[in-house]
Design a protein around this motif. Structure first.
Motif, PDB file in Angstrom:
ATOM      1  N   LEU A  70       1.042  -1.175   0.071  1.00  0.00           N
ATOM      2  CA  LEU A  70       0.031  -0.015  -0.035  1.00  0.00           C
ATOM      3  C   LEU A  70       0.649   1.225   0.027  1.00  0.00           C
ATOM      4  N   LEU A  71       1.940   1.205   0.673  1.00  0.00           N
ATOM      5  CA  LEU A  71       2.867   2.687   1.167  1.00  0.00           C
ATOM      6  C   LEU A  71       3.362   2.777  -0.391  1.00  0.00           C
ATOM      7  N   GLU A  72       4.141   1.604  -0.725  1.00  0.00           N
ATOM      8  CA  GLU A  72       5.052   1.939  -2.076  1.00  0.00           C
ATOM      9  C   GLU A  72       4.012   2.448  -3.226  1.00  0.00           C
ATOM     10  N   LEU A  73       3.072   1.623  -3.403  1.00  0.00           N
ATOM     11  CA  LEU A  73       2.002   1.806  -4.512  1.00  0.00           C
ATOM     12  C   LEU A  73       1.460   3.245  -4.264  1.00  0.00           C
ATOM     13  N   ALA A  74       1.092   3.603  -3.041  1.00  0.00           N
ATOM     14  CA  ALA A  74       0.345   4.869  -3.119  1.00  0.00           C
ATOM     15  C   ALA A  74       1.431   6.268  -3.176  1.00  0.00           C
ATOM     16  N   MET A  75       2.820   5.929  -2.972  1.00  0.00           N
ATOM     17  CA  MET A  75       3.758   6.921  -3.372  1.00  0.00           C
ATOM     18  C   MET A  75       3.905   6.948  -4.954  1.00  0.00           C
ATOM     19  N   GLN A  76       4.048   5.629  -5.646  1.00  0.00           N
ATOM     20  CA  GLN A  76       4.168   5.789  -6.959  1.00  0.00           C
ATOM     21  C   GLN A  76       3.175   6.575  -7.608  1.00  0.00           C
ATOM     22  N   ILE A  77       1.853   6.122  -7.302  1.00  0.00           N
ATOM     23  CA  ILE A  77       0.667   6.946  -7.756  1.00  0.00           C
ATOM     24  C   ILE A  77       0.789   8.470  -7.554  1.00  0.00           C
ATOM     25  N   GLU A  78       1.195   8.842  -6.430  1.00  0.00           N
ATOM     26  CA  GLU A  78       0.970  10.113  -5.988  1.00  0.00           C
ATOM     27  C   GLU A  78       2.229  10.917  -7.030  1.00  0.00           C
ATOM     28  N   VAL A  79       3.275  10.140  -7.157  1.00  0.00           N
ATOM     29  CA  VAL A  79       4.245  10.841  -8.032  1.00  0.00           C
ATOM     30  C   VAL A  79       3.586  10.972  -9.518  1.00  0.00           C
ATOM     31  N   LEU A  80       3.097  10.081  -9.951  1.00  0.00           N
ATOM     32  CA  LEU A  80       2.449   9.882 -11.415  1.00  0.00           C
ATOM     33  C   LEU A  80       1.301  10.935 -11.628  1.00  0.00           C
ATOM     34  N   ILE A  81       0.500  10.962 -10.295  1.00  0.00           N
ATOM     35  CA  ILE A  81      -0.561  12.234 -10.420  1.00  0.00           C
ATOM     36  C   ILE A  81       0.161  13.746 -10.578  1.00  0.00           C
ATOM     37  N   SER A  82       1.078  13.715  -9.548  1.00  0.00           N
ATOM     38  CA  SER A  82       1.826  15.107  -9.471  1.00  0.00           C
ATOM     39  C   SER A  82       2.636  15.550 -10.620  1.00  0.00           C
ATOM     40  N   GLU A  83       3.085  14.597 -11.267  1.00  0.00           N
ATOM     41  CA  GLU A  83       4.058  15.007 -12.494  1.00  0.00           C
ATOM     42  C   GLU A  83       3.393  15.956 -13.493  1.00  0.00           C
ATOM     43  N   THR A  84       3.924  16.843 -14.046  1.00  0.00           N
ATOM     44  CA  THR A  84       3.490  17.573 -14.888  1.00  0.00           C
ATOM     45  C   THR A  84       3.922  16.843 -16.484  1.00  0.00           C
ATOM     46  N   GLN A  85       4.739  16.076 -16.445  1.00  0.00           N
ATOM     47  CA  GLN A  85       5.200  15.513 -17.631  1.00  0.00           C
ATOM     48  C   GLN A  85       4.872  13.802 -17.593  1.00  0.00           C
ATOM     49  N   PRO A  86       4.756  12.968 -18.469  1.00  0.00           N
ATOM     50  CA  PRO A  86       4.290  11.657 -18.397  1.00  0.00           C
ATOM     51  C   PRO A  86       5.562  11.031 -18.167  1.00  0.00           C
ATOM     52  N   ARG A  87       5.918  10.669 -16.942  1.00  0.00           N
ATOM     53  CA  ARG A  87       6.898   9.933 -16.325  1.00  0.00           C
ATOM     54  C   ARG A  87       6.712   8.926 -15.541  1.00  0.00           C
ATOM     55  N   LEU A  88       7.423   7.660 -15.729  1.00  0.00           N
ATOM     56  CA  LEU A  88       6.760   6.439 -14.701  1.00  0.00           C
ATOM     57  C   LEU A  88       7.764   6.404 -13.781  1.00  0.00           C
ATOM     58  N   PRO A  89       7.386   6.397 -12.468  1.00  0.00           N
ATOM     59  CA  PRO A  89       8.452   6.256 -11.397  1.00  0.00           C
ATOM     60  C   PRO A  89       8.837   4.915 -11.065  1.00  0.00           C
ATOM     61  N   TYR A  90      10.146   4.379 -11.096  1.00  0.00           N
ATOM     62  CA  TYR A  90      10.504   3.211 -10.869  1.00  0.00           C
ATOM     63  C   TYR A  90      11.245   3.150  -9.347  1.00  0.00           C
TER      64      TYR A  90
END
Length: 153
Positions: A70-90
């Motif tokens: 939950l914690l890791e996925l929530a952080m990844q989703i937060e980065v996805l939503i917050s980014e202004t450019q389409p970049r995937l968080p690894y």
């Protein structure tokens, strides 16, 4: 671009946070939902309780891996939503501190994007159940940000 990448991009473009979650198979399995936090104006991520997520049936307590997921996925989703450019968080670094057992009830998580640069994003998250003042776990992560075209989704 793959079908999943196109679905993800469409969900991000339209602000469909549930659509973003739906693009991630493990997030779907855990039942994670992105909800609006009325008190802060941000997002809260909820993992509904299910018997399959219990790791210790005697307590009963959720498996630590589901809390970490939950914690890791929530952080990844937060980065996805917050980014202004389409970049995937690894994820390149992830640490978690468990403070108490997660009981047989929903888990909630709030993320804070510390820094998002050209290549790296740093995020922290806190998980709780009934009371946000009594956290279950706290996590920190660093993510490498890669362009959607550079990644196989």
């Amino acid at each position: 671009m793959s079908e999943v990448a196109e679905s993800l991009q469409k969900a991000l473009d339209t602000g469909d946070h549930e659509g973003v979650v739906a693009c991630i198979p493990y997030a779907r399995y855990l039942g994670i939902r992105a909800e609006q936090d009325d008190s802060s104006g941000g997002r809260i991520y909820r993992m509904p309780f299910r018997d399959e997520l219990v790791g210790n049936a005697r307590l009963p307590a959720l498996h630590g891996g589901t809390v970490a997921g939950l914690l890791e996925l929530a952080m990844q989703i937060e980065v996805l939503i917050s980014e202004t450019q389409p970049r995937l968080p690894y994820p390149i670094d992830f640490s978690i501190d468990y403070w108490r057992s997660a009981g047989a009830q929903d888990c909630l998580c709030r993320c804070r994007l510390i820094r998002s640069g050209r290549r790296i994003a740093q995020v922290q998250a806190e998980c709780w159940q009934e009371d946000a003042e009594r956290p279950v776990a706290f996590a920190r992560a660093d993510f490498l940000l890669r362009a959607v075209d550079d990644a196989s989704v």
